[in-house]
Write an enzyme that holds these catalytic residues in place. Structure first.
Site, short mmCIF file in Angstrom:
data_model
loop_
_atom_site.label_atom_id
_atom_site.label_comp_id
_atom_site.label_asym_id
_atom_site.label_seq_id
_atom_site.Cartn_x
_atom_site.Cartn_y
_atom_site.Cartn_z
N ASP A 13 -2.17 10.65 -2.46
CA ASP A 13 -2.58 9.56 -3.35
C ASP A 13 -2.95 10.05 -4.74
O ASP A 13 -2.76 9.35 -5.74
CB ASP A 13 -3.73 8.78 -2.73
CG ASP A 13 -3.21 7.98 -1.55
OD1 ASP A 13 -3.16 8.54 -0.44
OD2 ASP A 13 -2.79 6.83 -1.76
N GLN A 36 -2.18 2.67 9.83
CA GLN A 36 -0.89 2.76 9.13
C GLN A 36 0.11 3.61 9.90
O GLN A 36 1.32 3.37 9.85
CB GLN A 36 -1.08 3.35 7.72
CG GLN A 36 -1.79 2.45 6.74
CD GLN A 36 -3.28 2.66 6.72
OE1 GLN A 36 -3.89 3.07 7.71
NE2 GLN A 36 -3.92 2.39 5.59
N ASN A 72 -5.54 12.34 0.19
CA ASN A 72 -4.63 11.52 1.00
C ASN A 72 -5.50 10.78 2.02
O ASN A 72 -6.73 10.94 2.05
CB ASN A 72 -3.57 12.40 1.67
CG ASN A 72 -2.48 11.55 2.32
OD1 ASN A 72 -1.92 10.65 1.69
ND2 ASN A 72 -2.15 11.82 3.58
N LYS A 73 -4.85 9.98 2.82
CA LYS A 73 -5.56 9.13 3.79
C LYS A 73 -6.62 9.90 4.58
O LYS A 73 -6.39 11.04 4.99
CB LYS A 73 -4.52 8.52 4.75
CG LYS A 73 -5.05 7.65 5.84
CD LYS A 73 -5.95 6.53 5.35
CE LYS A 73 -5.27 5.65 4.32
NZ LYS A 73 -6.26 4.77 3.61
N ARG A 94 -7.58 -0.96 -6.79
CA ARG A 94 -7.89 0.19 -5.91
C ARG A 94 -8.09 1.42 -6.80
O ARG A 94 -7.35 1.61 -7.76
CB ARG A 94 -6.76 0.46 -4.91
CG ARG A 94 -6.60 -0.62 -3.84
CD ARG A 94 -5.67 -0.18 -2.72
NE ARG A 94 -6.33 0.70 -1.77
CZ ARG A 94 -5.68 1.30 -0.77
NH1 ARG A 94 -4.39 1.15 -0.62
NH2 ARG A 94 -6.34 2.07 0.07
N ARG A 140 0.87 -1.18 0.00
CA ARG A 140 0.00 0.00 0.00
C ARG A 140 0.90 1.23 0.00
O ARG A 140 2.11 1.14 0.14
CB ARG A 140 -1.02 -0.01 1.14
CG ARG A 140 -0.68 -0.63 2.43
CD ARG A 140 0.32 0.11 3.28
NE ARG A 140 0.03 1.53 3.37
CZ ARG A 140 0.94 2.48 3.51
NH1 ARG A 140 2.22 2.18 3.58
NH2 ARG A 140 0.60 3.74 3.58
N GLY A 141 0.23 2.41 -0.13
CA GLY A 141 0.99 3.63 -0.36
C GLY A 141 1.07 3.82 -1.87
O GLY A 141 1.45 2.89 -2.60
N ALA A 142 0.67 5.02 -2.33
CA ALA A 142 0.48 5.21 -3.77
C ALA A 142 1.69 4.81 -4.63
O ALA A 142 1.54 4.03 -5.59
CB ALA A 142 0.07 6.66 -4.03
#
Ligand code: MRU
Length: 356
Positions: free
Chosen positions: A245, A204, A255-256, A97, A57-59
């Protein structure tokens, strides 16, 4: 894990081992920090599942993994014609995703390389595609370094930085974006503290940011997301620094989930709010953040913590994985080319336009 300023290979989220018959290995980020292990992704379905389940995960790391995923898919679908195999592979990965722009940027690049190779024997196609995926991985590593180079002087010496979610080595092909800036600042002997917000629902910040910073010897303090306003009110935050992201061409940044709240609070308290992201995270087709697709995830993630129920069975849940911070709340976006100050359509275009 080596302490001090050195990163070690446990932070390499994505590894391709061997030649085209080799394997894609991913650090299983769902199990960190209690268990560190790499898992193999031998099939297209397993790569898609790894992205969807946040094993990777993480763009930027999602993008790097998808590049290798195209090799895995084209290898598995050897029995199909080139175009059909490519279509099936890219479609499957694109469905994993929706929000991280890097996934689609890499798939577009892998697709156009594959199209140039149409007509060649599949083994040769696979070899060229693996080279391309490796080059994309190396580019991401270099972009992280350059983001660190452009950003480290912004880190408040003797002060404290609040970050959210995880934008470190494990989220990229290199040293990270937001955390890359912090890792680089430490290499430059800047002394500062970091607060990591835990980042419900999937933690996270608690599981990955706190771990990565602690393991690399940084001064990190974990806070619950509910504590961040009080932390700012107490004068304990000098900078907020997060990853991204997807960024629209006016600088609006997804973003998150929780990032928007931090930006609003930082604005209220007069604390500079920065985003760190490579050009591959920008989606210049989107005029503003309203067009960014926001992933909604399973209710179980909110009804419990790591498999343990914490809410009534069946209670209604809203679980968007990301939110959009309007550009006007962002002091600057740190890219591999430099810092976009007061992001807006003109300043984004001035930094990225000619270089894209
Ligand atoms: O759902 P995740 O864990 O993939 O979300 C990740 C983030 O929101 C990160 O902040 C972002 O991708 C930047 S990673 C360098």
């Amino acid at each position: 894990m080596e302490r001090g300023n050195t990163m070690d290979e446990r932070l390499d989220a994505v590894v391709w081992q061997g030649d085209v018959e080799g394997q894609l290995l991913l650090v299983d980020q769902r199990r960190l920090p209690q268990v560190w292990e790499r898992i193999a992704c031998p099939s297209l379905a397993s790569v898609v599942e790894a992205i969807a389940s946040l094993t990777v995960r993480g763009a930027p790391a999602i993008g790097v993994a998808a590049g290798y995923g195209v090799v895995v898919g084209m290898r598995e679908l050897r029995g199909l014609e080139h175009e059909a195999a490519l279509q099936q592979t890219v479609e499957a990965l694109a469905g994993s995703r929706p929000t991280a722009r890097n996934l689609f940027e890499v798939l577009e690049r892998m697709r156009s390389r594959a199209e140039e190779l149409a007509g060649q024997p599949r083994q040769a196609v696979l070899a060229r595609l693996l080279e391309h995926a490796r080059a994309i991985h190396a580019e991401d590593r270099a972009r992280c370094e350059a983001i660190g180079e452009h950003g480290w002087r912004l880190v408040p010496a003797g002060g404290a930085v609040l970050t959210h979610c995880h934008a470190g080595a494990l989220a990229t092909g290199g040293i990270g974006t937001a955390l890359g800036v912090l890792h680089r600042a430490r290499r430059e002997a800047v002394a500062f503290a970091v607060y990591a917000g835990e980042t419900r629902p999937l933690l996270q910040g608690a599981r990955l940011t706190a771990w990565e910073l602690q393991e690399t010897g940084a001064d990190v303090t974990l806070v619950c997301d509910t504590m961040t306003a009080a932390l700012m009110a107490a004068g304990r935050v000098d900078m907020v620094l997060v990853g991204a992201d997807r960024i629209a061409r006016n600088g609006d940044t997804a973003n998150k989930i929780g990032t928007l709240g931090l930006a609003v609070m930082a604005h209220h308290f007069g604390i500079p709010f920065y985003v760190a992201a490579p050009s591959s995270t920008f989606d210049l087709k989107l005029a503003d953040g309203r067009g960014i697709p926001i992933e909604e995830r399973d209710a179980a993630e909110v009804r419990g913590v790591r498999g343990t129920p914490t809410a009534p069975d069946g209670v209604k849940v809203w679980n968007p994985a990301f939110d959009v911070t309007p550009a006007r709340l962002i002091r600057g976006i740190i890219t591999q080319f430099g810092v976009i100050e007061s992001p807006c359509e003109a300043s984004v275009a001035a930094m990225l336009g000619a270089r894209q």
